[in-house]
Design a protein around this motif. Structure first.
Motif, PDB file in Angstrom:
ATOM      1  N   LEU A 119       0.005  -1.383  -0.258  1.00  0.00           N
ATOM      2  CA  LEU A 119      -0.202  -0.256  -0.201  1.00  0.00           C
ATOM      3  C   LEU A 119       1.472   1.440  -0.263  1.00  0.00           C
ATOM      4  N   ARG A 120       1.133   1.885  -1.357  1.00  0.00           N
ATOM      5  CA  ARG A 120       2.212   3.368  -1.572  1.00  0.00           C
ATOM      6  C   ARG A 120       0.760   4.478  -0.470  1.00  0.00           C
ATOM      7  N   VAL A 121       1.325   5.099   0.412  1.00  0.00           N
ATOM      8  CA  VAL A 121       0.486   6.005   1.157  1.00  0.00           C
ATOM      9  C   VAL A 121       2.397   7.725   0.580  1.00  0.00           C
ATOM     10  N   ARG A 122       1.401   8.517   1.068  1.00  0.00           N
ATOM     11  CA  ARG A 122       1.496   9.985   1.238  1.00  0.00           C
ATOM     12  C   ARG A 122       2.468   9.883   2.884  1.00  0.00           C
ATOM     13  N   ARG A 123       3.194   9.548   3.275  1.00  0.00           N
ATOM     14  CA  ARG A 123       3.682   9.895   4.504  1.00  0.00           C
ATOM     15  C   ARG A 123       3.357  11.118   5.536  1.00  0.00           C
ATOM     16  N   LEU A 124       2.842  11.762   5.753  1.00  0.00           N
ATOM     17  CA  LEU A 124       2.183  12.606   6.174  1.00  0.00           C
ATOM     18  C   LEU A 124       0.910  12.220   5.988  1.00  0.00           C
ATOM     19  N   GLY A 125       0.449  11.180   6.952  1.00  0.00           N
ATOM     20  CA  GLY A 125      -1.490  11.175   6.666  1.00  0.00           C
ATOM     21  C   GLY A 125      -2.089  12.498   7.607  1.00  0.00           C
ATOM     22  N   ALA A 175     -15.117  19.665   4.752  1.00  0.00           N
ATOM     23  CA  ALA A 175     -14.259  20.847   4.083  1.00  0.00           C
ATOM     24  C   ALA A 175     -12.885  20.556   4.547  1.00  0.00           C
ATOM     25  N   VAL A 176     -12.440  19.741   5.299  1.00  0.00           N
ATOM     26  CA  VAL A 176     -11.401  20.112   5.642  1.00  0.00           C
ATOM     27  C   VAL A 176     -10.682  19.383   5.324  1.00  0.00           C
ATOM     28  N   ALA A 177     -11.994  17.883   5.536  1.00  0.00           N
ATOM     29  CA  ALA A 177     -11.793  16.782   4.873  1.00  0.00           C
ATOM     30  C   ALA A 177     -10.963  15.964   3.469  1.00  0.00           C
ATOM     31  N   ARG A 178     -11.387  17.270   2.562  1.00  0.00           N
ATOM     32  CA  ARG A 178     -11.922  16.978   1.039  1.00  0.00           C
ATOM     33  C   ARG A 178     -10.578  17.580   1.340  1.00  0.00           C
ATOM     34  N   ARG A 179     -10.401  19.164   1.443  1.00  0.00           N
ATOM     35  CA  ARG A 179      -9.204  19.693   1.085  1.00  0.00           C
ATOM     36  C   ARG A 179      -8.055  18.724   1.691  1.00  0.00           C
ATOM     37  N   LEU A 200      -4.882  18.314  -1.245  1.00  0.00           N
ATOM     38  CA  LEU A 200      -3.870  18.278  -0.808  1.00  0.00           C
ATOM     39  C   LEU A 200      -3.290  16.813  -0.656  1.00  0.00           C
ATOM     40  N   GLY A 201      -3.262  16.215  -1.634  1.00  0.00           N
ATOM     41  CA  GLY A 201      -2.457  14.678  -2.055  1.00  0.00           C
ATOM     42  C   GLY A 201      -2.704  14.147  -0.746  1.00  0.00           C
ATOM     43  N   VAL A 202      -3.235  14.294   0.327  1.00  0.00           N
ATOM     44  CA  VAL A 202      -2.861  13.344   1.411  1.00  0.00           C
ATOM     45  C   VAL A 202      -4.004  12.284   1.386  1.00  0.00           C
ATOM     46  N   ASN A 203      -3.370  10.654   1.164  1.00  0.00           N
ATOM     47  CA  ASN A 203      -4.182   9.888   0.473  1.00  0.00           C
ATOM     48  C   ASN A 203      -3.991   8.596   2.411  1.00  0.00           C
ATOM     49  N   GLU A 231      -6.472   5.542  -4.727  1.00  0.00           N
ATOM     50  CA  GLU A 231      -5.130   5.592  -3.947  1.00  0.00           C
ATOM     51  C   GLU A 231      -5.752   6.278  -2.695  1.00  0.00           C
ATOM     52  N   LEU A 232      -6.715   6.791  -2.121  1.00  0.00           N
ATOM     53  CA  LEU A 232      -7.048   6.624  -1.353  1.00  0.00           C
ATOM     54  C   LEU A 232      -7.025   5.695   0.258  1.00  0.00           C
ATOM     55  N   LEU A 233      -6.400   5.267   1.285  1.00  0.00           N
ATOM     56  CA  LEU A 233      -6.358   4.368   1.720  1.00  0.00           C
ATOM     57  C   LEU A 233      -6.518   5.381   3.995  1.00  0.00           C
ATOM     58  N   ILE A 234      -8.392   4.908   3.832  1.00  0.00           N
ATOM     59  CA  ILE A 234      -8.816   4.933   5.385  1.00  0.00           C
ATOM     60  C   ILE A 234      -8.410   4.010   6.290  1.00  0.00           C
TER      61      ILE A 234
END
Length: 288
Positions: free
Chosen positions: A12-18, A37-41, A45-48, A75-78
């Protein structure tokens, strides 16, 4: 340059800052609109990598993220957590790792998040009244049934991590850890040796006033906020660290993510590393 991406579970490839969603208000008012709005922003901004848990509002936080982000990008991991429940005569939150409870919470999380499989499911805490083998074994069964992709743990010792790994593969560990609170350094070292992702909760926290002054001094020298400095230090401290700072403000979210671009010299890192040897600056947190 510190890598901005990492793998969880080897694939699972993710951006290191979540992003940690715990602080997002979920009540049906203007604050909820801001939370959406914060979650969508964050995703814009590339958070996954977004972290939530059943305990955050009894599932309300999971529902909020689904409302904000479903249908999810590939690409999104919750990632969510189970193992804490309201029980007893006072209906307070308690650790509850009984197999039936874990199964029910996973089923409910699938429904709230509107997914057929949770790609990373973490045990929120180890319930001392339930054998660890029963707790981790239940999650292994749910993984084998296709309801969980990968299994993680939270707030564990090296010994507990080793014990769990003898039962099932562990993809992540989520322990309290930050620049001034390194109690779980041995756990981080064990994760690094095994290639296990380490998601520090409370990644930004300040200790005694003198240590805060040193953090502020270094931050001023590199033209960054203390928060950015703390996150940049984490990113450079170990390649398996994936910080998940949380906020309910878009400007703070953008500030946090800018920490990826902050370069710290070895001299700056040496000064920050020494803070851990100046005394116990850690703060014991409640269940998160």
């Amino acid at each position: 340059m510190t890598s901005t991406e990492s793998l969880i579970g080897g694939d699972l490839r993710v951006r290191r800052l979540g992003f940690g969603a715990m602080h997002l208000p979920t009540d049906p008012d203007l604050a909820r609109k801001n939370s959406l709005a914060v979650a969508r922003r964050a995703v814009e901004l590339g958070v996954n990598l977004i972290d939530t848990a059943y305990m955050y509002g009894g599932g309300a936080n999971e529902e909020l993220l689904a409302e904000a982000l479903h249908p999810y990008s590939d690409e999104l991991l919750i990632t969510t957590k189970v193992g804490v429940a309201r029980s007893g005569p006072d209906d307070e939150w308690r650790l509850d790792g009984r197999p039936a409870v874990l199964r029910d919470q996973v089923e409910q999380a699938l429904r709230r998040l509107r997914v057929e499989r949770i790609e990373l499911l973490q045990l929120h805490r180890i319930d001392r009244e339930t054998p660890l083998a029963d707790q981790v074994g239940t999650l292994r069964e749910l993984r084998d049934e296709g309801k969980i992709g990968r299994i993680g743990l939270s707030e564990v010792t090296v010994g507990e991590l080793d014990q769990a790994r003898r039962i099932v593969e562990i993809a992540s560990v989520q322990n309290r850890y930050n620049l001034l609170d390194r109690e779980h350094e041995p756990v981080l070292a064990a994760c690094e040796a095994a290639g296990i992702a380490f998601l520090p909760w409370r990644p930004v926290a300040w200790g005694e006033s003198g240590q805060r002054a040193e953090v502020a001094a270094v931050a001023a020298e590199v033209d960054a906020t203390p928060t950015q400095l703390a996150l940049a230090w984490l990113l450079g401290h170990s390649p398996v660290v994936l910080p998940i700072p949380g906020t309910a403000r878009i400007d703070h979210l953008e500030e946090n993510l800018a920490a990826e671009n902050l370069h710290l010299s070895q001299a700056h890192r040496d000064r920050l590393d020494r803070l851990d040897r100046l005394g116990d600056a850690g703060s014991q947190g409640t269940t998160r």
